[in-house]
Write an enzyme that holds these catalytic residues in place. Structure first.
Site, PDB file in Angstrom:
ATOM      1  N   ASP A 147       0.823  -1.216   0.000  1.00  0.00           N
ATOM      2  CA  ASP A 147       0.000   0.000   0.000  1.00  0.00           C
ATOM      3  C   ASP A 147       0.854   1.262   0.000  1.00  0.00           C
ATOM      4  O   ASP A 147       0.561   2.228   0.708  1.00  0.00           O
ATOM      5  CB  ASP A 147      -0.942  -0.004   1.213  1.00  0.00           C
ATOM      6  CG  ASP A 147      -2.155   0.902   1.016  1.00  0.00           C
ATOM      7  OD1 ASP A 147      -2.449   1.264  -0.154  1.00  0.00           O
ATOM      8  OD2 ASP A 147      -2.809   1.249   2.008  1.00  0.00           O
ATOM      9  N   LYS A 149       1.936   4.679  -1.140  1.00  0.00           N
ATOM     10  CA  LYS A 149       1.323   5.847  -1.774  1.00  0.00           C
ATOM     11  C   LYS A 149       1.713   7.069  -0.958  1.00  0.00           C
ATOM     12  O   LYS A 149       2.224   6.923   0.175  1.00  0.00           O
ATOM     13  CB  LYS A 149      -0.199   5.690  -1.844  1.00  0.00           C
ATOM     14  CG  LYS A 149      -0.879   5.441  -0.502  1.00  0.00           C
ATOM     15  CD  LYS A 149      -2.371   5.178  -0.672  1.00  0.00           C
ATOM     16  CE  LYS A 149      -3.034   4.877   0.685  1.00  0.00           C
ATOM     17  NZ  LYS A 149      -4.484   4.606   0.524  1.00  0.00           N
ATOM     18  N   ASN A 152       0.994   7.311   2.776  1.00  0.00           N
ATOM     19  CA  ASN A 152       1.664   6.390   3.707  1.00  0.00           C
ATOM     20  C   ASN A 152       3.165   6.611   3.797  1.00  0.00           C
ATOM     21  O   ASN A 152       3.909   5.725   4.218  1.00  0.00           O
ATOM     22  CB  ASN A 152       1.366   4.939   3.315  1.00  0.00           C
ATOM     23  CG  ASN A 152      -0.069   4.561   3.595  1.00  0.00           C
ATOM     24  OD1 ASN A 152      -0.738   5.197   4.412  1.00  0.00           O
ATOM     25  ND2 ASN A 152      -0.569   3.549   2.911  1.00  0.00           N
TER      26      ASN A 152
END
Length: 349
Positions: A147, A149, A152
């Site tokens: 995840d 991106k 994050n």
């Protein structure tokens, strides 16, 4: 003089016993996600500042996220990297699960992208290099983040990048590739959407999507619907703005193309891990030894005089929270057999 009321006595804290919320001062709220909220806390004994991520158990059960939360904690217990928000303490009370993590006061890259717009090439190169070190570390532990991106990636007060949110991170095995569709669709690699089975290759693709977005303010593959976005990721050519040669170097473009290579055997990072980055011309000016020890000076330093997070989180905590966070004693009389299977699983694991 009158006697001091027993109810007014300060709570006696046992710093040698198990860690709990009484060990910390609760400071401002700085964020929230699908599974929980984040506050700045200060350890009452050491005075160190941390980020406290707390997850309501009932909500966790309702969202069917119990296994994810347990997996996130177990993974974080294995990790210690200068480019990751590391776990320092973990505990629970009857209502919430708590994870105390390294505090990053510089804000996330989504916040800075929204506030300041497209980033300069040397800034993005620095983030890509630091995150490549962090991802390479995870992959050597056979952990894939899934995840990556801008949301994050958190900056510390000096401007170093750190990977956070391991909610869907998982161990992988070359004997049994992963097949579940997990992550944020716009950053998903083709092999995830095609359900062909994948390993750590997907993180390098996501890094390429993020680098493109930070540079140009939009993602390389787009669609108004999920099916259109899926088709774009699987089939569309990675194109760049018309005046791209006036924005970034040719070496930058070849790096992004290398990360956004659909053939995992040719994709940058998938062949030789971090060595692919160290040997690429775009990183010729990078002192990798200084980078790994954080002695390299970041090209962007967050403004310490401005809030580097959305201030509405603080307002929501004050005005909208129906059950404000506070330290509570556990119910010592409660028996595990009286709990639902999911709550019992959280207590035990």
């Amino acid at each position: 003089m009158g006697a001091i009321c027993s109810c007014c006595k300060a709570e006696v804290i046992d710093f040698d016993g198990p860690v709990d919320l009484y060990h910390f001062y609760l400071l401002r709220a700085v964020g929230k996600g699908a599974f929980g909220k984040v506050r700045v806390v200060q350890h009452k004994q050491t005075k160190n500042l941390y980020a406290l991520k707390y997850i309501n158990k009932a909500k966790c059960v309702k969202m069917r996220a119990v296994s994810n939360i347990i997996q996130e904690r177990r993974l974080l217990e294995e990790i210690e990297s200068p480019f990751i928000c590391n776990l320092r303490y973990a505990f629970q009370d009857d209502e919430n699960l708590f994870m105390v993590l390294d505090l990053m006061l510089g804000g996330d890259l989504r916040f800075h992208l929204d506030r300041s717009g497209n980033m300069k090439e040397e800034v993005v190169r620095f983030y890509v290099a630091e995150l490549a070190l962090g991802l390479d570390y995870l992959h050597r532990l056979q952990i894939v983040h899934r995840d990556l991106k801008p949301d994050n990636v958190l900056l510390d007060e000096k401007g170093h990048a750190h990977l956070t949110d391991f909610n869907i991170a998982v161990h992988f095995s070359h004997r049994r590739p992963l097949t579940s569709v997990a992550g944020s669709m716009a950053y998903m690699a083709p092999e995830v959407l095609a359900k062909r089975g994948y390993l750590s290759t997907v993180d390098w693709w996501s890094l390429g999507v993020m680098a493109y977005e930070l540079l140009f303010g939009r993602r390389p593959f787009r669609g108004k619907t999920n099916s259109a976005l899926t088709h774009s990721i699987l089939h569309d050519r990675c194109s760049f703005p018309e005046n791209v040669e006036n924005i970034v170097s040719r070496e930058c473009i070849t790096c992004i193309r290398g990360l956004l290579e659909r053939d995992v055997k040719k994709r940058m990072g998938c062949r030789n891990g971090i060595e692919d980055f160290k040997q690429h011309p775009w990183f010729a000016s990078v002192d990798w030894d200084a980078l790994e020890t954080k002695e390299a000076t970041p090209p962007f330093e967050p403004d310490s005089k401005r809030a580097n997070f959305d201030a509405t989180h603080e307002l929501e905590e004050l005005l909208l929270e129906d059950n404000p966070l506070k330290a509570k004693k556990r119910d010592e009389k409660r028996e595990l057999s009286s709990l639902t299977p999911e709550l019992r699983q959280m207590e035990e694991q």
